[in-house]
Write an enzyme that holds these catalytic residues in place. Structure first.
Site, mmCIF file in Angstrom:
data_model
loop_
_atom_site.group_PDB
_atom_site.id
_atom_site.type_symbol
_atom_site.label_atom_id
_atom_site.label_comp_id
_atom_site.label_asym_id
_atom_site.label_seq_id
_atom_site.Cartn_x
_atom_site.Cartn_y
_atom_site.Cartn_z
ATOM 1 N N LYS A 1 49.213 116.618 -5.699
ATOM 2 C CA LYS A 1 49.381 117.184 -7.198
ATOM 3 C C LYS A 1 49.164 116.432 -8.433
ATOM 4 O O LYS A 1 48.569 116.594 -9.285
ATOM 5 C CB LYS A 1 50.764 118.213 -7.192
ATOM 6 C CG LYS A 1 50.643 119.355 -6.162
ATOM 7 C CD LYS A 1 52.044 120.121 -6.272
ATOM 8 C CE LYS A 1 51.856 121.396 -5.270
ATOM 9 N NZ LYS A 1 53.215 121.680 -4.543
ATOM 10 N N GLY B 1 55.412 130.470 -3.554
ATOM 11 C CA GLY B 1 55.525 131.827 -3.642
ATOM 12 C C GLY B 1 54.084 132.683 -3.699
ATOM 13 O O GLY B 1 53.460 132.604 -4.329
ATOM 14 N N GLU C 1 58.755 124.058 5.959
ATOM 15 C CA GLU C 1 57.917 124.595 7.147
ATOM 16 C C GLU C 1 58.443 123.840 8.326
ATOM 17 O O GLU C 1 59.197 122.987 8.207
ATOM 18 C CB GLU C 1 56.607 124.062 6.905
ATOM 19 C CG GLU C 1 55.801 124.960 5.667
ATOM 20 C CD GLU C 1 54.412 124.747 5.795
ATOM 21 O OE1 GLU C 1 53.849 124.364 6.424
ATOM 22 O OE2 GLU C 1 53.953 124.772 4.291
ATOM 23 N N LYS D 1 45.459 122.821 -2.761
ATOM 24 C CA LYS D 1 45.635 121.441 -3.440
ATOM 25 C C LYS D 1 44.858 120.315 -2.454
ATOM 26 O O LYS D 1 44.381 119.597 -2.853
ATOM 27 C CB LYS D 1 47.289 121.093 -3.709
ATOM 28 C CG LYS D 1 47.938 120.802 -2.808
ATOM 29 C CD LYS D 1 49.117 120.855 -2.720
ATOM 30 C CE LYS D 1 49.802 121.699 -1.804
ATOM 31 N NZ LYS D 1 50.138 122.981 -1.611
HETATM 32 N N1 HSE Z 1 55.112 123.381 0.102
HETATM 33 C C1 HSE Z 1 54.922 123.595 -1.682
HETATM 34 C C2 HSE Z 1 56.319 123.412 -2.154
HETATM 35 C C3 HSE Z 1 54.245 124.974 -1.658
HETATM 36 O O1 HSE Z 1 57.177 123.525 -1.638
HETATM 37 O O2 HSE Z 1 56.176 123.270 -3.621
HETATM 38 C C4 HSE Z 1 53.225 124.690 -3.158
HETATM 39 O O3 HSE Z 1 52.328 123.947 -3.160
#
Ligand code: HSE
Length: 398
Positions: A199, A296, A184, A99
């Protein structure tokens, strides 16, 4: 049909797994085998079923005329942009799950693809396994899209759901989400709303046909949401969700990413845990909502493989989606109108002086009052809130 994957991380290896597991059904649907010829990665993967495919120089893929489809699952803008650009210039169609790349360079890459008679697609870049991009660029092309409201970040939705259910505080739930691998180590992109911002910028570019600069979208994350905010939300019969919004205003759109108070009558209220949902309102369609796994390895890889089949079916044909490089000037966010939930240490008499008749949210906490304003513009709210002072937190009503 020969293909290559650039980046053998979580999603890239997921793509190989989907191709292996569903080889026969993919072949039947496409009418020919979709064969993985190369995997680009700087690391070694001894014992991997595709051990023979690994290369370390992307030029080997670019120079192989047999390869017609390239998957980019490296992440980040560079070197992904350089590699993708070169693949398109070499006459290969590309699908990406990245993205950051699409939000930053999408229109430019689409122009390069156009010039070279190939396609650049990115179903997996928004909503992971939810097929929202093709829905907007194919199924809903007969509609003017008037509004998109999306819970499009699984990490933050998981955290907010758990804060709501267990009364935990932000730091506690962040540590838990990190231990479980949902968040993360550096969670900034998710918790500060940057991921959702990119997004909704991509989705707004698609529905407007022009390029939205994600830097123009006012973005707040969830890092200031506390267990006390959830206590107030419960008292008011609401949930708190991180929503990315885009609403048509004349010839443009008005966008925002922020935590919102949501009532059970609204569909997004019911989206819990790591799941994502995108609600789309069309001028003919009315409202429709798309729900599913937003992240995922396998859900995202499934979307990438769907793109690969699409590219394989259109190797000699460009599919235009009408996203131009011209920048979209977004509507002034200060003119957006909301009701605001406010926590303040100010006295009740001062609240009423500044905001008139408000609805109080009674939690009986020492040293603070919670109230909900009448609907007003962001600009008006900012002015009145500054005059009131003592603001502890503010959450918009959706
Ligand atoms: N880090 C993103 C989330 C992953 O938690 O939705 C998908 O873009």
């Amino acid at each position: 049909m020969k293909a290559a994957i650039m980046g053998y991380g979580t999603i890239g290896s997921g793509v190989a797994k989907v191709l292996d597991t569903n080889r026969d059904i993919i072949k039947a649907r496409l009418g020919e085998e979709l064969e993985l010829k190369y995997i680009l990665d700087l690391r070694d993967f001894p014992g991997d079923p595709h051990e023979d495919c690994f290369v370390k120089d992307y030029k080997k893929i670019a120079q192989d005329e047999e390869v017609q489809i390239v998957v980019e699952t490296m992440g980040g803008v560079e070197p992904a942009f350089t590699f993708v650009k070169e693949m398109l210039e070499a006459g290969k169609s590309v699908t990406t799950s990245n993205k950051a790349l699409v939000a930053d360079k999408g229109a430019e890459l689409m122009e390069i693809a156009d010039k070279h008679g190939v396609n650049f697609v990115f179903e997996a870049a928004v909503g992971g396994g939810i097929p929202i991009i093709r829905t907007l660029t194919a199924c809903l092309t007969g509609d003017v899209i008037e509004e998109i409201d999306a819970i499009c970040n699984g990490t933050t939705n998981y955290m907010l759901t758990n804060m709501e259910q267990f009364g935990s505080d932000y730091n506690e739930i962040l540590a838990e989400a990190q231990a479980l691998g949902y968040a993360e180590k550096d969670p900034t992109a998710d918790v500060e709303g940057h991921d959702s911002c990119r997004k909704i910028a991509i989705l707004t570019s698609l529905i407007s046909g022009k390029t939205v600069d994600f830097n123009d979208i006012p973005t707040e994350g969830i890092s200031k949401i506390s267990s006390t905010d959830f206590k107030y939300a419960k008292e008011m019969g609401c949930s708190i969700k991180l929503v990315a919004r885009s609403v048509k205003e004349g010839d443009t759109y008005s966008c925002r990413v922020a935590p919102f108070m949501i009532k059970p009558e609204q569909m997004l209220y019911h989206v819990a845990g790591v799941m994502n949902a995108v609600s789309v309102k069309g001028n003919m369609l009315g409202e429709s909502m798309y729900y599913g796994a937003g992240a995922g390895a396998l859900p995202t890889a499934s979307a990438v493989v769907g793109d690969m089949v699409f590219l394989a079916r259109n190797t000699n044909r460009q599919v235009k989606i009408g996203w131009e490089a011209e920048k979209l000037t977004l509507a002034n966010p200060l003119e957006q109108r909301y009701r605001f939930f406010v926590r303040t240490s100010a006295l009740q008499s001062n609240i009423e002086n500044e905001f008139g008749n408000v609805e109080y949210a009674s939690l009986d906490l020492d040293n603070e009052t919670g109230f909900v304003t009448a609907e007003m513009s962001e600009a008006e709210f900012e002015e009145r809130a500054a005059a009131l002072g003592g603001i502890i937190s503010v959450i918009r009503f959706y």
